[in-house]
Motif scaffolding. Sequence first.
Motif, short mmCIF file in Angstrom:
data_model
loop_
_atom_site.label_atom_id
_atom_site.label_comp_id
_atom_site.label_asym_id
_atom_site.label_seq_id
_atom_site.Cartn_x
_atom_site.Cartn_y
_atom_site.Cartn_z
N ALA A 411 -6.14 11.46 -3.53
CA ALA A 411 -5.85 10.04 -3.34
C ALA A 411 -6.67 9.18 -4.29
O ALA A 411 -6.18 8.19 -4.83
CB ALA A 411 -6.14 9.64 -1.89
N ALA A 412 -7.92 9.58 -4.53
CA ALA A 412 -8.80 8.78 -5.38
C ALA A 412 -8.37 8.81 -6.84
O ALA A 412 -8.52 7.81 -7.55
CB ALA A 412 -10.24 9.28 -5.26
N VAL A 413 -7.84 9.93 -7.30
CA VAL A 413 -7.47 10.04 -8.71
C VAL A 413 -6.00 9.73 -8.96
O VAL A 413 -5.54 9.76 -10.11
CB VAL A 413 -7.81 11.45 -9.27
CG1 VAL A 413 -9.29 11.72 -9.15
CG2 VAL A 413 -6.99 12.53 -8.57
N SER A 414 -5.26 9.41 -7.91
CA SER A 414 -3.85 9.06 -8.08
C SER A 414 -3.72 7.78 -8.91
O SER A 414 -4.48 6.82 -8.70
CB SER A 414 -3.17 8.85 -6.72
OG SER A 414 -1.87 8.30 -6.88
N PRO A 415 -2.77 7.72 -9.84
CA PRO A 415 -2.58 6.48 -10.60
C PRO A 415 -2.05 5.34 -9.74
O PRO A 415 -2.18 4.17 -10.11
CB PRO A 415 -1.55 6.88 -11.67
CG PRO A 415 -0.88 8.09 -11.13
CD PRO A 415 -1.90 8.80 -10.31
N ASP A 416 -1.51 5.67 -8.57
CA ASP A 416 -1.00 4.66 -7.64
C ASP A 416 -2.10 4.31 -6.65
O ASP A 416 -2.39 5.07 -5.72
CB ASP A 416 0.23 5.20 -6.91
CG ASP A 416 0.86 4.17 -5.97
OD1 ASP A 416 0.30 3.07 -5.82
OD2 ASP A 416 1.91 4.50 -5.39
N VAL A 417 -2.72 3.15 -6.84
CA VAL A 417 -3.87 2.80 -6.01
C VAL A 417 -3.49 2.59 -4.55
O VAL A 417 -4.33 2.70 -3.65
CB VAL A 417 -4.58 1.54 -6.57
CG1 VAL A 417 -3.75 0.29 -6.33
CG2 VAL A 417 -5.97 1.38 -5.97
N SER A 418 -2.21 2.33 -4.27
CA SER A 418 -1.79 2.14 -2.88
C SER A 418 -1.92 3.44 -2.08
O SER A 418 -1.91 3.41 -0.85
CB SER A 418 -0.35 1.64 -2.82
OG SER A 418 0.56 2.64 -3.24
N LYS A 419 -2.04 4.56 -2.77
CA LYS A 419 -2.19 5.85 -2.09
C LYS A 419 -3.65 6.16 -1.76
O LYS A 419 -3.93 7.17 -1.09
CB LYS A 419 -1.60 6.97 -2.94
CG LYS A 419 -0.09 6.86 -3.14
CD LYS A 419 0.46 8.07 -3.87
CE LYS A 419 1.97 7.96 -4.10
NZ LYS A 419 2.70 7.85 -2.83
N ARG A 420 -4.58 5.33 -2.19
CA ARG A 420 -6.00 5.58 -1.92
C ARG A 420 -6.25 5.39 -0.43
O ARG A 420 -5.92 4.34 0.15
CB ARG A 420 -6.86 4.61 -2.74
CG ARG A 420 -8.38 4.85 -2.62
CD ARG A 420 -8.86 5.86 -3.63
NE ARG A 420 -10.19 6.34 -3.31
CZ ARG A 420 -11.30 6.00 -3.99
NH1 ARG A 420 -11.22 5.20 -5.03
NH2 ARG A 420 -12.47 6.50 -3.64
N ASP A 421 -6.83 6.38 0.22
CA ASP A 421 -7.02 6.33 1.66
C ASP A 421 -8.22 5.48 2.08
O ASP A 421 -8.22 4.86 3.14
CB ASP A 421 -7.14 7.74 2.24
CG ASP A 421 -8.05 8.64 1.41
OD1 ASP A 421 -8.69 8.15 0.46
OD2 ASP A 421 -8.11 9.86 1.72
N HIS A 422 -9.25 5.45 1.26
CA HIS A 422 -10.44 4.64 1.50
C HIS A 422 -11.24 4.66 0.21
O HIS A 422 -10.92 5.41 -0.72
CB HIS A 422 -11.27 5.20 2.66
CG HIS A 422 -11.66 6.64 2.47
ND1 HIS A 422 -12.71 7.02 1.68
CD2 HIS A 422 -11.10 7.78 2.92
CE1 HIS A 422 -12.80 8.34 1.67
NE2 HIS A 422 -11.83 8.83 2.40
N PHE A 423 -12.30 3.85 0.13
CA PHE A 423 -13.08 3.75 -1.10
C PHE A 423 -14.52 4.20 -0.90
O PHE A 423 -15.39 3.91 -1.72
CB PHE A 423 -13.02 2.32 -1.63
CG PHE A 423 -11.68 1.99 -2.24
CD1 PHE A 423 -11.50 1.99 -3.61
CD2 PHE A 423 -10.58 1.73 -1.43
CE1 PHE A 423 -10.26 1.73 -4.17
CE2 PHE A 423 -9.33 1.46 -1.97
CZ PHE A 423 -9.18 1.46 -3.35
N THR A 424 -14.78 4.92 0.20
CA THR A 424 -16.14 5.30 0.56
C THR A 424 -16.76 6.29 -0.40
O THR A 424 -17.98 6.34 -0.57
CB THR A 424 -16.13 5.86 2.00
OG1 THR A 424 -15.51 4.89 2.86
CG2 THR A 424 -17.53 6.15 2.49
N PHE A 425 -15.94 7.10 -1.07
CA PHE A 425 -16.46 8.10 -2.01
C PHE A 425 -16.66 7.55 -3.41
O PHE A 425 -16.92 8.31 -4.35
CB PHE A 425 -15.54 9.32 -2.05
CG PHE A 425 -15.64 10.22 -0.84
CD1 PHE A 425 -16.87 10.60 -0.36
CD2 PHE A 425 -14.50 10.68 -0.21
CE1 PHE A 425 -16.98 11.45 0.75
CE2 PHE A 425 -14.58 11.52 0.89
CZ PHE A 425 -15.83 11.91 1.38
N GLY A 426 -16.55 6.25 -3.60
CA GLY A 426 -16.81 5.67 -4.91
C GLY A 426 -15.59 5.68 -5.80
O GLY A 426 -14.45 5.86 -5.35
#
Length: 530
Positions: A411-426
């Motif tokens: 999710a973090a490396v997906s080019p689609d930011v809407s797929k990011r589940d959370h931002f806790t891992f930086g």
Amino acid sequence: MSTVASGLLLLVCLLRIGRRPANLPPGPPTLPILGNIHLMPSRDAHKQFQKWAQEYGPVYSLILGTKVMIVLSSDVAVKDLLDKRGVIYSGRPEAYVAQDLCSGGLRFLMVPYGDTWRMMRKMAHGLLNISVAKSYVVYQMLENKQMLHDMLHKPDNFLEHIRRYSNSLTTSMTYGWRSPTYEDPQVKQLFHGFEEFAEMAQTPLAALIDFYPPLRYLPLPILRRAREMHKREKKLYLGHWETVKKDLKAGTARPCFCTDMAAVQKDYGLSDDLAAYISGSFLEAGSDTTSSTLYGFMQAMLLFPEAQKKAQAELDRVVGTDRLPTMEDEPRLQYIRGCVKESLRWMPTTVLGAAPHAATKDDEYMGYLIPEGAAVMNNVYTINMDPKRFPNPRVFDPDRYQNDLLSSFDAAVSPDVSKRDHFTFGAGRHLCQGMHLAERSLFLGMSRILWAFDVLPALDSNQKEIIPDPERLTQGFVCMPEPFSARIVPRSKERAMMVEREWAEAKELLDPVTEQWKNVPEGMKFGSLD
């Protein structure tokens, strides 16, 4: 130039300090000399940063004396800058108290981008990449079984059991030995010392010293305290590292990250101090953040009992009553996977990002200047609580992820930011290397705790339930809920017996005196650092 003219020029220069240049992103009003320092809160800074984002937008600036901080408070801004322009935002700002004094300039989290950082990053990848992380499941399973057993017999000390679980896993991987008890002074020193460091690093006085270098020459108590903290921490980490090297010479060391690192120490030109801090940084990161997230999950189960019941229903349907959940069950336990993701979103351990990035050259975004050297913050709490992304964000709702089949890394490396589940891992080049391992530890911890136990509110003297306040967090750049009580009750006598049996069988793999592994677990891998 006359003395008067010189004085006026100096005054003008001083009055320019703290002013916001017109081409910077907007932000709160400034005062001469101070800028916005006087507005920086001493507690719950994430709440104030959230308010500023609501007032000044997804990208705003803070003028902190002689320094500039750019705060990114939207998913798009983080993706556009920290991810897509990672080469520009890979630096770290100077942190005199936190890095120079508390850490001797050696803490991986705050090492500036360069050859040393790249070398440390390569080593972290060797220890924590996904193929190697999968082999650690055998460690996770055993440590998890002890955690359940400890909760069964001493349920009031569940935070200690959670901390021992995460710490022992990390020491096994890093140093080759496990932590059988939380009562070990070195285990306690790790957690308490890192809490002290995290809190000190975010105090207003530490910020003042960072932003006004002349203060570094004053006899301030915080400077003495920081140096003393470093001495204690260095002694701890150097002691662990030197023990591994001594065991290597004696032929008794077990395969682990430090044995790999010792083999290449000369080739890499590593001093013992730097090697000790590389391994020590892995220890504190793996121990503290996982345990804090699992502790936050326990609180969520008290506050949202309907989520606990739904998770237990899924476990009963998929796993049944005669065995513990395993990693093989994960694809069929989507609600538990949602509990992992929602815990990381709902109670992020790094509410303002683990450490700010820094711009390595001038950049432009949304028509604004981001100057070279500016600190750039990933405003994790504000993004995780964005109601457009997560409706009713302070509600713990694992169903947000019912259709999310991605790992946190994917999710973090997906080019689609809407797929990011959370931002806790930086984000960007400072994305957490331990994501794969943390997700597995959290999945096993959450699934097995809820399979075996009901997590219920503690009762006061009148038998009234005590409900903790989720807004009360420990302070510092790494945080967790303030201590709270709970009742950890076995779901049935049969499940309690299963916990006893599983730990009795697991103990057969350990030396009865030292409680260390008799043999290196089959299939265990360690990263290649050559």
